[in-house]
Scaffold this motif. Structure first.
Motif, PDB file in Angstrom:
ATOM      1  N   CYS A 137       0.853  -1.188   0.000  1.00 36.67           N
ATOM      2  CA  CYS A 137       0.000   0.000   0.000  1.00 36.67           C
ATOM      3  C   CYS A 137       0.885   1.233   0.000  1.00 36.67           C
ATOM      4  O   CYS A 137       2.014   1.194   0.480  1.00 36.67           O
ATOM      5  N   THR A 138       0.361   2.301  -0.538  1.00 37.73           N
ATOM      6  CA  THR A 138       1.070   3.562  -0.503  1.00 37.73           C
ATOM      7  C   THR A 138       0.065   4.697  -0.410  1.00 37.73           C
ATOM      8  O   THR A 138      -1.117   4.506  -0.681  1.00 37.73           O
ATOM      9  N   LYS A 139       0.545   5.838  -0.029  1.00 35.59           N
ATOM     10  CA  LYS A 139      -0.319   7.018   0.050  1.00 35.59           C
ATOM     11  C   LYS A 139      -0.492   7.620  -1.343  1.00 35.59           C
ATOM     12  O   LYS A 139       0.415   7.547  -2.174  1.00 35.59           O
ATOM     13  N   THR A 140      -1.639   8.234  -1.566  1.00 37.21           N
ATOM     14  CA  THR A 140      -1.913   8.844  -2.870  1.00 37.21           C
ATOM     15  C   THR A 140      -0.896   9.933  -3.210  1.00 37.21           C
ATOM     16  O   THR A 140      -0.673  10.213  -4.391  1.00 37.21           O
ATOM     17  N   ILE A 141      -0.270  10.524  -2.220  1.00 28.62           N
ATOM     18  CA  ILE A 141       0.702  11.593  -2.455  1.00 28.62           C
ATOM     19  C   ILE A 141       2.107  11.073  -2.745  1.00 28.62           C
ATOM     20  O   ILE A 141       3.009  11.850  -3.020  1.00 28.62           O
ATOM     21  N   ASN A 142       2.304   9.757  -2.693  1.00 26.27           N
ATOM     22  CA  ASN A 142       3.640   9.184  -2.839  1.00 26.27           C
ATOM     23  C   ASN A 142       3.816   8.565  -4.231  1.00 26.27           C
ATOM     24  O   ASN A 142       3.866   7.350  -4.391  1.00 26.27           O
ATOM     25  N   ALA A 143       3.932   9.417  -5.243  1.00 23.77           N
ATOM     26  CA  ALA A 143       4.079   8.952  -6.626  1.00 23.77           C
ATOM     27  C   ALA A 143       5.323   8.075  -6.834  1.00 23.77           C
ATOM     28  O   ALA A 143       5.243   7.079  -7.558  1.00 23.77           O
ATOM     29  N   PRO A 144       6.474   8.391  -6.229  1.00 27.21           N
ATOM     30  CA  PRO A 144       7.635   7.508  -6.426  1.00 27.21           C
ATOM     31  C   PRO A 144       7.377   6.082  -5.925  1.00 27.21           C
ATOM     32  O   PRO A 144       7.794   5.114  -6.567  1.00 27.21           O
ATOM     33  N   SER A 145       6.694   5.943  -4.800  1.00 27.53           N
ATOM     34  CA  SER A 145       6.396   4.611  -4.285  1.00 27.53           C
ATOM     35  C   SER A 145       5.440   3.879  -5.225  1.00 27.53           C
ATOM     36  O   SER A 145       5.590   2.678  -5.469  1.00 27.53           O
ATOM     37  N   ARG A 146       4.489   4.595  -5.772  1.00 22.78           N
ATOM     38  CA  ARG A 146       3.557   3.969  -6.722  1.00 22.78           C
ATOM     39  C   ARG A 146       4.323   3.443  -7.941  1.00 22.78           C
ATOM     40  O   ARG A 146       4.033   2.353  -8.438  1.00 22.78           O
ATOM     41  N   ARG A 147       5.320   4.178  -8.408  1.00 24.27           N
ATOM     42  CA  ARG A 147       6.120   3.713  -9.544  1.00 24.27           C
ATOM     43  C   ARG A 147       6.884   2.438  -9.180  1.00 24.27           C
ATOM     44  O   ARG A 147       6.999   1.515  -9.997  1.00 24.27           O
ATOM     45  N   VAL A 148       7.420   2.370  -7.970  1.00 21.62           N
ATOM     46  CA  VAL A 148       8.112   1.157  -7.517  1.00 21.62           C
ATOM     47  C   VAL A 148       7.154  -0.027  -7.581  1.00 21.62           C
ATOM     48  O   VAL A 148       7.480  -1.088  -8.124  1.00 21.62           O
ATOM     49  N   ILE A 149       5.981   0.153  -7.035  1.00 19.84           N
ATOM     50  CA  ILE A 149       4.980  -0.914  -6.980  1.00 19.84           C
ATOM     51  C   ILE A 149       4.611  -1.384  -8.387  1.00 19.84           C
ATOM     52  O   ILE A 149       4.537  -2.588  -8.653  1.00 19.84           O
ATOM     53  N   GLU A 150       4.381  -0.455  -9.280  1.00 19.94           N
ATOM     54  CA  GLU A 150       4.009  -0.806 -10.650  1.00 19.94           C
ATOM     55  C   GLU A 150       5.156  -1.517 -11.368  1.00 19.94           C
ATOM     56  O   GLU A 150       4.933  -2.478 -12.111  1.00 19.94           O
ATOM     57  N   LYS A 151       6.412  -1.097 -11.134  1.00 15.24           N
ATOM     58  CA  LYS A 151       7.566  -1.757 -11.745  1.00 15.24           C
ATOM     59  C   LYS A 151       7.718  -3.195 -11.241  1.00 15.24           C
ATOM     60  O   LYS A 151       8.305  -4.027 -11.923  1.00 15.24           O
ATOM     61  N   CYS A 152       7.196  -3.459 -10.066  1.00 10.29           N
ATOM     62  CA  CYS A 152       7.249  -4.816  -9.504  1.00 10.29           C
ATOM     63  C   CYS A 152       6.127  -5.701 -10.039  1.00 10.29           C
ATOM     64  O   CYS A 152       6.070  -6.886  -9.711  1.00 10.29           O
ATOM     65  N   GLY A 153       5.243  -5.139 -10.849  1.00 10.78           N
ATOM     66  CA  GLY A 153       4.198  -5.937 -11.483  1.00 10.78           C
ATOM     67  C   GLY A 153       2.940  -6.143 -10.671  1.00 10.78           C
ATOM     68  O   GLY A 153       2.131  -7.011 -10.995  1.00 10.78           O
ATOM     69  N   LEU A 154       2.746  -5.353  -9.618  1.00 11.56           N
ATOM     70  CA  LEU A 154       1.543  -5.500  -8.818  1.00 11.56           C
ATOM     71  C   LEU A 154       0.355  -4.833  -9.510  1.00 11.56           C
ATOM     72  O   LEU A 154       0.513  -3.898 -10.283  1.00 11.56           O
ATOM     73  N   THR A 155      -0.830  -5.319  -9.202  1.00 16.44           N
ATOM     74  CA  THR A 155      -2.074  -4.830  -9.781  1.00 16.44           C
ATOM     75  C   THR A 155      -2.773  -3.915  -8.790  1.00 16.44           C
ATOM     76  O   THR A 155      -2.893  -4.246  -7.605  1.00 16.44           O
ATOM     77  N   TYR A 156      -3.258  -2.788  -9.284  1.00 15.82           N
ATOM     78  CA  TYR A 156      -4.018  -1.853  -8.453  1.00 15.82           C
ATOM     79  C   TYR A 156      -5.341  -2.498  -8.056  1.00 15.82           C
ATOM     80  O   TYR A 156      -6.071  -3.007  -8.890  1.00 15.82           O
ATOM     81  N   GLU A 157      -5.645  -2.490  -6.761  1.00 19.61           N
ATOM     82  CA  GLU A 157      -6.890  -3.074  -6.261  1.00 19.61           C
ATOM     83  C   GLU A 157      -7.919  -2.023  -5.878  1.00 19.61           C
ATOM     84  O   GLU A 157      -9.107  -2.264  -5.969  1.00 19.61           O
ATOM     85  N   GLY A 158      -7.480  -0.887  -5.388  1.00 19.31           N
ATOM     86  CA  GLY A 158      -8.439   0.135  -4.996  1.00 19.31           C
ATOM     87  C   GLY A 158      -7.823   1.152  -4.062  1.00 19.31           C
ATOM     88  O   GLY A 158      -6.663   1.042  -3.654  1.00 19.31           O
ATOM     89  N   THR A 159      -8.625   2.159  -3.738  1.00 19.06           N
ATOM     90  CA  THR A 159      -8.188   3.242  -2.873  1.00 19.06           C
ATOM     91  C   THR A 159      -9.124   3.356  -1.682  1.00 19.06           C
ATOM     92  O   THR A 159     -10.336   3.358  -1.856  1.00 19.06           O
ATOM     93  N   LEU A 160      -8.557   3.443  -0.506  1.00 24.81           N
ATOM     94  CA  LEU A 160      -9.323   3.807   0.679  1.00 24.81           C
ATOM     95  C   LEU A 160      -9.216   5.322   0.772  1.00 24.81           C
ATOM     96  O   LEU A 160      -8.148   5.871   1.049  1.00 24.81           O
ATOM     97  N   ARG A 161     -10.299   5.987   0.485  1.00 29.00           N
ATOM     98  CA  ARG A 161     -10.301   7.449   0.423  1.00 29.00           C
ATOM     99  C   ARG A 161     -10.155   8.061   1.812  1.00 29.00           C
ATOM    100  O   ARG A 161     -10.661   7.524   2.787  1.00 29.00           O
ATOM    101  N   ASP A 162      -9.439   9.179   1.877  1.00 31.08           N
ATOM    102  CA  ASP A 162      -9.252   9.933   3.121  1.00 31.08           C
ATOM    103  C   ASP A 162      -8.862   9.035   4.294  1.00 31.08           C
ATOM    104  O   ASP A 162      -9.369   9.158   5.395  1.00 31.08           O
TER     105      ASP A 162
END
Length: 188
Positions: A137-162
């Motif tokens: 999981c990562t925070k919506t404000i953490n774009a670099p972490s999201r890129r790491v996750i995507e490079k690892c081949g993980l699939t987006y499941e959803g967002t827990l808002r706020d």
């Protein structure tokens, strides 16, 4: 059935992932645990003094006696120092899944090191621990972490808002995962 192996050393091209040692304290303090930005991005407090870092190391090191404890110091081979940490901080033995957290000191970011560490720990989870699912999981404000996750081949499941309240604003929590069969398809 999950196989608990505990925290064993993993070596990659540029990194050594190993158990923390008390001798990591100076590098931890210098590169990441005292950095408010780094620590807040994965919801951890800062450890601004050597005494505070020693307390954190006491917690990490004493937990290694448990076979279901997985926390690695990330050692940059070139620099020879601890530049961050990565862990299966949540392990669900009944349902055969685990969640990864990680951080890398800002001086070592944008070099693919977090991706290299995460891929190694994901491989460890499927090949050594017999996991069915790995999530990050990562925070919506953490774009670099999201890129790491995507490079690892993980699939987006959803967002827990706020989900988090940080610095006077709400921040969402993004969930990503990879299943054993997806991992095996990527690594035949």
């Amino acid at each position: 059935m999950l196989t608990h192996t505990g925290t064993n050393t993993i070596e990659t091209e540029r990194l050594i992932l190993r158990r923390f040692a008390y001798s990591d304290d100076d590098a931890m303090l210098r590169y990441w645990v005292a950095d408010e930005t780094i620590q807040s991005l994965y919801s951890e407090p800062t450890y601004p003094t050597k005494e505070a870092v020693r307390g954190l190391l006491d917690k990490y090191i004493s937990s290694y006696e448990k076979p279901d404890y997985y926390r690695w110091a990330i050692i940059d081979k070139e620099a020879g120092v601890c530049i961050g940490q990565i862990a299966y901080f949540l392990v669900d033995s009944k349902n055969h899944f685990a969640e990864i957290e990680y951080c890398i000191g800002s001086s070592f970011q944008c070099r693919g090191l977090a991706t290299e560490a995460a891929k190694a720990v994901i491989r460890y989870g499927f090949e050594k621990m017999n996991l069915h699912k790995v999530q990050i999981c990562t925070k919506t404000i953490n774009a670099p972490s999201r890129r790491v996750i995507e490079k690892c081949g993980l699939t987006y499941e959803g967002t827990l808002r706020d989900y988090f309240y940080m610095n006077g604003a709400y921040v969402g929590r993004l969930y990503f995962s990879i299943l054993r069969e997806e991992y095996e398809a990527m690594h035949p």
